[in-house]
Design a protein around this motif. Structure first.
Motif, short mmCIF file in Angstrom:
data_model
loop_
_atom_site.label_atom_id
_atom_site.label_comp_id
_atom_site.label_asym_id
_atom_site.label_seq_id
_atom_site.Cartn_x
_atom_site.Cartn_y
_atom_site.Cartn_z
N ALA A 2 -31.99 44.41 3.77
CA ALA A 2 -30.69 44.32 3.10
C ALA A 2 -30.87 44.46 1.59
N ALA A 3 -29.83 44.99 0.96
CA ALA A 3 -29.85 45.14 -0.50
C ALA A 3 -29.83 43.77 -1.15
N LYS A 4 -30.50 43.67 -2.28
CA LYS A 4 -30.52 42.40 -3.00
C LYS A 4 -29.16 42.12 -3.58
N LYS A 5 -28.82 40.83 -3.59
CA LYS A 5 -27.53 40.40 -4.13
C LYS A 5 -27.75 39.79 -5.52
N SER A 6 -26.72 39.86 -6.32
CA SER A 6 -26.76 39.22 -7.62
C SER A 6 -26.27 37.78 -7.48
N LEU A 7 -26.47 36.99 -8.53
CA LEU A 7 -25.93 35.63 -8.50
C LEU A 7 -24.41 35.66 -8.38
N ALA A 8 -23.78 36.65 -8.97
CA ALA A 8 -22.32 36.78 -8.86
C ALA A 8 -21.91 37.00 -7.40
N ASP A 9 -22.72 37.74 -6.66
CA ASP A 9 -22.45 37.95 -5.23
C ASP A 9 -22.54 36.63 -4.46
N TYR A 10 -23.57 35.84 -4.79
CA TYR A 10 -23.71 34.54 -4.13
C TYR A 10 -22.56 33.61 -4.50
N GLN A 11 -22.13 33.66 -5.75
CA GLN A 11 -21.00 32.84 -6.19
C GLN A 11 -19.74 33.23 -5.44
N SER A 12 -19.53 34.53 -5.27
CA SER A 12 -18.36 35.02 -4.54
C SER A 12 -18.38 34.54 -3.08
N GLU A 13 -19.55 34.64 -2.44
CA GLU A 13 -19.66 34.17 -1.06
C GLU A 13 -19.41 32.67 -0.98
N TYR A 14 -19.96 31.93 -1.93
CA TYR A 14 -19.78 30.48 -1.97
C TYR A 14 -18.29 30.14 -2.06
N GLU A 15 -17.58 30.83 -2.92
CA GLU A 15 -16.15 30.56 -3.10
C GLU A 15 -15.36 30.82 -1.83
N LYS A 16 -15.77 31.76 -1.03
CA LYS A 16 -15.11 32.03 0.24
C LYS A 16 -15.45 30.94 1.27
N ILE A 17 -16.70 30.53 1.27
CA ILE A 17 -17.18 29.56 2.27
C ILE A 17 -16.55 28.19 2.08
N ILE A 18 -16.35 27.76 0.86
CA ILE A 18 -15.91 26.38 0.64
C ILE A 18 -14.55 26.07 1.24
N PHE A 19 -13.80 27.08 1.61
CA PHE A 19 -12.50 26.86 2.22
C PHE A 19 -12.55 26.85 3.75
N ALA A 20 -13.75 27.05 4.31
CA ALA A 20 -13.91 27.03 5.76
C ALA A 20 -13.85 25.59 6.27
N ASP A 21 -13.54 25.43 7.54
CA ASP A 21 -13.51 24.10 8.16
C ASP A 21 -14.92 23.63 8.48
N GLN A 22 -15.10 22.30 8.51
CA GLN A 22 -16.38 21.72 8.94
C GLN A 22 -16.47 21.89 10.45
N PRO A 23 -17.57 22.07 11.10
CA PRO A 23 -18.91 22.20 10.55
C PRO A 23 -19.27 23.62 10.15
N LYS A 24 -18.35 24.55 10.35
CA LYS A 24 -18.64 25.94 10.01
C LYS A 24 -19.06 26.08 8.56
N LYS A 25 -18.42 25.34 7.68
CA LYS A 25 -18.74 25.43 6.26
C LYS A 25 -20.21 25.10 6.02
N ASP A 26 -20.70 24.01 6.62
CA ASP A 26 -22.09 23.61 6.43
C ASP A 26 -23.05 24.67 6.97
N ILE A 27 -22.74 25.22 8.11
CA ILE A 27 -23.59 26.25 8.71
C ILE A 27 -23.67 27.47 7.79
N LEU A 28 -22.54 27.89 7.25
CA LEU A 28 -22.52 29.04 6.34
C LEU A 28 -23.25 28.75 5.03
N LEU A 29 -23.11 27.52 4.53
CA LEU A 29 -23.80 27.15 3.29
C LEU A 29 -25.32 27.13 3.49
#
Length: 70
Positions: A2-29
């Motif tokens: 896979a292509a390398k991600k930037s920190l901005a990419d990780y931040q973007s993914e994080y922002e999407k994940i934090i709105f997920a329901d538990q326990p899915k959120k923890d698994i994604l994190l």
């Protein structure tokens, strides 16, 4: 491989994940953390020298870790 991600990419993914329901959120994190560990060679156990050399990566990784409830 896979292509390398930037920190901005990780931040973007994080922002999407934090709105997920538990326990899915923890698994994604956890998955996001593992991906960062591989891409940025984040050492385990903690390494103060690495953290000092990579403050932005370390800050993002810690933010993800703190958000988890596991």
């Amino acid at each position: 491989m896979a292509a390398k991600k930037s920190l901005a990419d990780y931040q973007s993914e994080y922002e999407k994940i934090i709105f997920a329901d538990q326990p899915k959120k923890d698994i994604l994190l956890v998955s996001l953390m593992k991906e960062m560990e591989k891409q940025f060679n984040i050492p385990f156990p903690r390494n103060a020298a690495w953290e000092k050399e990579n403050p932005k990566i370390h800050a993002m990784y810690r933010k993800i870790a703190i958000t988890r409830t596991l």
